[in-house]
Design an enzyme around this catalytic site. Structure first.
Site, mmCIF file in Angstrom:
data_model
loop_
_atom_site.group_PDB
_atom_site.id
_atom_site.type_symbol
_atom_site.label_atom_id
_atom_site.label_comp_id
_atom_site.label_asym_id
_atom_site.label_seq_id
_atom_site.Cartn_x
_atom_site.Cartn_y
_atom_site.Cartn_z
ATOM 1 N N HIS A 25 -17.507 -26.069 70.039
ATOM 2 C CA HIS A 25 -16.530 -25.370 69.195
ATOM 3 C C HIS A 25 -15.514 -26.386 68.663
ATOM 4 C CE1 HIS A 25 -14.251 -21.983 67.704
ATOM 5 N NE2 HIS A 25 -13.152 -22.562 68.154
ATOM 6 N N GLU A 27 -17.844 -34.437 67.810
ATOM 7 C CA GLU A 27 -18.857 -33.505 68.333
ATOM 8 C C GLU A 27 -20.154 -34.257 68.627
ATOM 9 O OE1 GLU A 27 -19.438 -30.099 65.817
ATOM 10 O OE2 GLU A 27 -17.309 -29.625 65.779
ATOM 11 N N SER A 64 -26.227 -31.004 62.170
ATOM 12 C CA SER A 64 -25.895 -32.409 62.485
ATOM 13 C C SER A 64 -25.747 -32.610 63.989
ATOM 14 C CB SER A 64 -24.642 -32.867 61.732
ATOM 15 O OG SER A 64 -23.494 -32.246 62.220
ATOM 16 N N ARG A 107 -27.896 -5.562 66.688
ATOM 17 C CA ARG A 107 -27.687 -6.840 67.350
ATOM 18 C C ARG A 107 -28.559 -6.942 68.605
ATOM 19 N NH1 ARG A 107 -23.573 -10.160 66.109
ATOM 20 N NH2 ARG A 107 -22.194 -8.722 65.070
ATOM 21 N N MET A 117 -24.381 -19.089 64.061
ATOM 22 C CA MET A 117 -23.271 -18.279 63.577
ATOM 23 C C MET A 117 -23.465 -16.770 63.793
ATOM 24 S SD MET A 117 -21.264 -20.615 62.710
ATOM 25 C CE MET A 117 -19.944 -19.866 61.754
ATOM 26 N N ASN A 159 -22.268 -24.285 74.253
ATOM 27 C CA ASN A 159 -21.843 -24.143 72.859
ATOM 28 C C ASN A 159 -20.858 -25.260 72.550
ATOM 29 O OD1 ASN A 159 -21.487 -22.891 70.278
ATOM 30 N ND2 ASN A 159 -19.541 -22.043 70.994
ATOM 31 N N ILE A 210 -22.819 -13.605 66.695
ATOM 32 C CA ILE A 210 -22.225 -13.217 67.977
ATOM 33 C C ILE A 210 -23.350 -12.674 68.858
ATOM 34 C CG2 ILE A 210 -20.683 -11.544 69.079
ATOM 35 C CD1 ILE A 210 -18.868 -11.856 66.604
ATOM 36 N N LEU A 211 -23.376 -13.141 70.100
ATOM 37 C CA LEU A 211 -24.485 -12.780 71.003
ATOM 38 C C LEU A 211 -24.120 -11.581 71.870
ATOM 39 C CD1 LEU A 211 -25.189 -16.468 71.964
ATOM 40 C CD2 LEU A 211 -26.680 -15.008 70.564
HETATM 41 C C1 GRF Z 1 -19.777 -27.513 64.245
HETATM 42 O O1 GRF Z 1 -18.526 -27.782 63.687
HETATM 43 C C2 GRF Z 1 -19.631 -26.775 65.545
HETATM 44 O O2 GRF Z 1 -18.461 -27.078 66.214
HETATM 45 C C3 GRF Z 1 -19.607 -25.346 65.117
HETATM 46 O O3 GRF Z 1 -20.506 -25.279 64.036
HETATM 47 C C4 GRF Z 1 -20.598 -26.558 63.404
HETATM 48 C C5 GRF Z 1 -22.039 -26.934 63.342
HETATM 49 O O4 GRF Z 1 -22.251 -28.103 62.593
HETATM 50 N N1 GRF Z 1 -19.956 -24.490 66.223
HETATM 51 P P1 GRF Z 1 -23.712 -28.706 62.457
HETATM 52 O O5 GRF Z 1 -24.611 -27.619 61.891
HETATM 53 O O6 GRF Z 1 -24.156 -29.145 63.808
HETATM 54 O O7 GRF Z 1 -23.561 -29.847 61.501
#
Ligand code: GRF
Length: 217
Positions: A111, A176, A15, A67, A92, A109, A94-95
């Site tokens: 968060h 966001e 999203s 990794r 999702m 990023n 870790i880099l």
């Molecule tokens: C968001 O809540 C973001 O803060 C976190 O992962 C989620 C991603 O949501 N890092 P979407 O896939 O962009 O809907």
């Protein structure tokens, strides 16, 4: 100024990716998404990319022994698009330090907490459990410390007495979708940058450690 080339990394719904696609379409962001990379073939964000006519890259981390190898494969694929900016949008994994260093100063990023509070997962419940008056989300530059890089923008929200983790998550997610396109807009307009000393600069001025505060209620 030519449009910046952006590569967006996702693992899920996308999203935030959609919010950035929409912000480019509306003319808010002077950039173009050159590719969307997912480590999961079933990520809905790939459908969003397809609908928008954006090339999709799938690199499954499970196909790699380490990794390091996974991250090297991503670098190789990403760099064919010569990106100015890497946007982590619900990615999702870790880099590795090598990956992070490769894109130092040009990787953002988002968060779902008011960093430096609540790095990692389950941020909404943790804010409620702590009895916090406010919660929110943060866009930050990525450094080797997980969720620990310098902050660019924060959207604080008041926690209501009636809130639970689901209602908070919904409101944070909406915020966001405001602040991520804004950060990308600023970066693409050469207004937002990370200095060599690690300070975030907006329009040539160093931001405070909590970043630019996006107040909406
Ligand atoms: C968001 O809540 C973001 O803060 C976190 O992962 C989620 C991603 O949501 N890092 P979407 O896939 O962009 O809907």
């Amino acid at each position: 100024m030519t449009d910046k080339s952006i590569v967006v990394l996702i693992s899920g719904s996308g999203s935030n990716l959609q919010a950035i696609i929409d912000a480019i379409a509306s003319g808010q962001v002077a950039g173009r998404i050159a590719a969307v990379l997912s480590n999961k073939a079933e990520a809905f964000g790939l459908e969003r990319a397809k609908t928008a006519g954006i090339p999709q890259i799938i690199i499954n981390h499970k196909d790699y022994d380490s990794r390091e190898d996974f991250d090297l494969a991503m670098i190789e694929a990403i760099d064919t698009y010569a990106p100015d900016l890497i946007v982590l949008a619900g990615f999702m994994r870790i880099l590795t330090a090598e990956f992070v260093r490769h894109y130092q100063g040009r990787m953002l990023n988002i968060h779902p907490s008011l960093l430096p509070k609540y790095k990692g997962l389950h941020t909404h419940q943790r804010a409620l459990d702590a009895g916090d008056a406010q919660h929110g989300c943060t866009v930050h530059f990525v450094t080797e410390e997980l969720d620990g890089g310098p902050l660019a923008i924060q959207a604080p929200l008041n926690i209501h007495a009636t809130d639970n983790a689901d209602s908070l998550q919904l409101r944070v997610h909406r915020a966001e979708h405001d602040i991520y396109p804004l950060a990308v807009e600023w970066f693409c307009a050469d207004r937002l940058s990370l200095s060599v000393s690690g300070a975030v600069q907006l329009d040539g001025t160093t931001l405070p450690p909590e970043g630019y505060q996006f107040i909406q209620e």
